[in-house]
Design a protein around this motif. Structure first.
Motif, PDB file in Angstrom:
ATOM      1  N   GLN A  51     129.372 -27.599-102.376  1.00 50.34           N
ATOM      2  CA  GLN A  51     128.125 -27.934-101.668  1.00 50.34           C
ATOM      3  C   GLN A  51     127.656 -26.812-100.749  1.00 50.34           C
ATOM      4  O   GLN A  51     126.506 -26.824-100.303  1.00 50.34           O
ATOM      5  CB  GLN A  51     128.301 -29.219-100.852  1.00 50.34           C
ATOM      6  CG  GLN A  51     128.472 -30.466-101.717  1.00 50.34           C
ATOM      7  CD  GLN A  51     128.644 -31.710-100.864  1.00 50.34           C
ATOM      8  OE1 GLN A  51     129.749 -32.006-100.430  1.00 50.34           O
ATOM      9  NE2 GLN A  51     127.563 -32.405-100.605  1.00 50.34           N
ATOM     10  N   CYS A  92     125.202 -38.710 -99.486  1.00 48.71           N
ATOM     11  CA  CYS A  92     125.724 -37.394 -99.838  1.00 48.71           C
ATOM     12  C   CYS A  92     124.847 -36.354 -99.151  1.00 48.71           C
ATOM     13  O   CYS A  92     123.615 -36.459 -99.201  1.00 48.71           O
ATOM     14  CB  CYS A  92     125.679 -37.204-101.350  1.00 48.71           C
ATOM     15  SG  CYS A  92     126.260 -35.579-101.875  1.00 48.71           S
ATOM     16  N   LEU A  93     125.453 -35.361 -98.523  1.00 41.94           N
ATOM     17  CA  LEU A  93     124.665 -34.357 -97.803  1.00 41.94           C
ATOM     18  C   LEU A  93     123.789 -33.535 -98.759  1.00 41.94           C
ATOM     19  O   LEU A  93     122.827 -32.912 -98.316  1.00 41.94           O
ATOM     20  CB  LEU A  93     125.586 -33.439 -96.989  1.00 41.94           C
ATOM     21  CG  LEU A  93     126.336 -34.147 -95.846  1.00 41.94           C
ATOM     22  CD1 LEU A  93     127.271 -33.182 -95.136  1.00 41.94           C
ATOM     23  CD2 LEU A  93     125.372 -34.795 -94.864  1.00 41.94           C
ATOM     24  N   HIS A 134     134.448 -39.515-104.144  1.00 44.23           N
ATOM     25  CA  HIS A 134     133.131 -38.859-104.073  1.00 44.23           C
ATOM     26  C   HIS A 134     133.298 -37.335-103.995  1.00 44.23           C
ATOM     27  O   HIS A 134     132.649 -36.587-104.732  1.00 44.23           O
ATOM     28  CB  HIS A 134     132.363 -39.395-102.858  1.00 44.23           C
ATOM     29  CG  HIS A 134     131.024 -38.774-102.652  1.00 44.23           C
ATOM     30  ND1 HIS A 134     129.838 -39.460-102.838  1.00 44.23           N
ATOM     31  CD2 HIS A 134     130.660 -37.511-102.282  1.00 44.23           C
ATOM     32  CE1 HIS A 134     128.819 -38.647-102.595  1.00 44.23           C
ATOM     33  NE2 HIS A 134     129.296 -37.459-102.247  1.00 44.23           N
ATOM     34  N   GLU A 135     134.181 -36.886-103.094  1.00 39.58           N
ATOM     35  CA  GLU A 135     134.370 -35.434-102.921  1.00 39.58           C
ATOM     36  C   GLU A 135     135.054 -34.818-104.145  1.00 39.58           C
ATOM     37  O   GLU A 135     134.739 -33.689-104.525  1.00 39.58           O
ATOM     38  CB  GLU A 135     135.159 -35.132-101.647  1.00 39.58           C
ATOM     39  CG  GLU A 135     134.527 -35.633-100.344  1.00 39.58           C
ATOM     40  CD  GLU A 135     133.055 -35.258-100.177  1.00 39.58           C
ATOM     41  OE1 GLU A 135     132.628 -34.200-100.680  1.00 39.58           O
ATOM     42  OE2 GLU A 135     132.326 -36.043 -99.537  1.00 39.58           O
ATOM     43  N   HIS A 138     132.575 -33.898-106.712  1.00 40.37           N
ATOM     44  CA  HIS A 138     131.874 -32.631-106.451  1.00 40.37           C
ATOM     45  C   HIS A 138     132.624 -31.448-107.073  1.00 40.37           C
ATOM     46  O   HIS A 138     132.000 -30.484-107.515  1.00 40.37           O
ATOM     47  CB  HIS A 138     131.751 -32.386-104.942  1.00 40.37           C
ATOM     48  CG  HIS A 138     130.575 -33.070-104.310  1.00 40.37           C
ATOM     49  ND1 HIS A 138     129.275 -32.799-104.662  1.00 40.37           N
ATOM     50  CD2 HIS A 138     130.506 -34.011-103.327  1.00 40.37           C
ATOM     51  CE1 HIS A 138     128.449 -33.540-103.926  1.00 40.37           C
ATOM     52  NE2 HIS A 138     129.174 -34.291-103.117  1.00 40.37           N
TER      53      HIS A 138
HETATM   54 NI    NI Z   1     128.466 -35.652-101.716  1.00 41.41          NI
END
Ligand code: NI
Length: 176
Positions: A51, A92-93, A134-135, A138
């Motif tokens: 990210q 989510c950022l 979630h991470e 990514h």
């Molecule tokens: Ni996220």
């Protein structure tokens, strides 16, 4: 430490499969510090290296963000067991302003290296289990939008196109 720019969907770098860290050295510890600082600044409860444009298998989670105090760093994490089911409204950022219900396992066991390169194993439930899944997504180039219905996907694409335009980001839409 530095606050890094968080990439937003549909930035292609979010779709890259991150590579394993070969050695947990000062460069990786700096990346972990940057991820933590950026996560607290946003704020969010988790942030993965892709990210911020680093295609490495590293993420941080702190359920007490932005106050802090429960920071966990995961290097080369592997989910070795996943059980049960939980529905959580996830944000989510990389998708500012969006939150959607996602179904995940509600109990996971994860094995990873810590910021000193030491292996650890962690049993997590509920929000921590959700955040780990979630991470971990990514790190494989998988995103929140991949886990929702067709109609929600369309809505998210539209909202993100608007957000990117408002923020001067000229992002090319993903097909499909
Ligand atoms: Ni996220």
């Amino acid at each position: 430490m530095a606050i890094r720019q968080v990439l937003t969907y549909p930035d292609k770098r979010l779709r890259v499969r991150a590579r394993p860290v070969e050695k947990v050295d000062d460069r990786i510890r700096r990346l972990i510090d940057d991820l933590a600082e950026t996560m607290y600044a946003e704020p969010g409860i988790g942030l993965a290296a892709p990210q911020v444009g680093e295609a490495l298998r590293v993420f941080v989670i702190d359920l007490a963000s932005p106050k802090g105090g429960e920071l966990r760093a995961f290097v080369n994490p592997r989910i070795v067991r996943a059980e049960g089911e939980i529905v959580w409204k996830e944000g989510c950022l990389s998708f500012p302003g969006i939150s959607e219900e996602v179904t995940r396992a509600d109990r996971v066991r994860v094995e990873a290296l810590d910021r000193d390169g030491k292996p650890f194993s962690l049993e997590a439930t509920e929000l921590l289990a959700v955040a780990i899944q979630h991470e971990s997504d990514h790190l494989d180039g998988k995103l929140l939008i991949d886990r929702v219905s067709f109609l929600k996907k369309r809505m998210i694409r539209r909202q993100m196109a608007k957000w990117n335009a408002e923020h001067g980001l000229d992002a090319e839409a993903e097909a499909g």
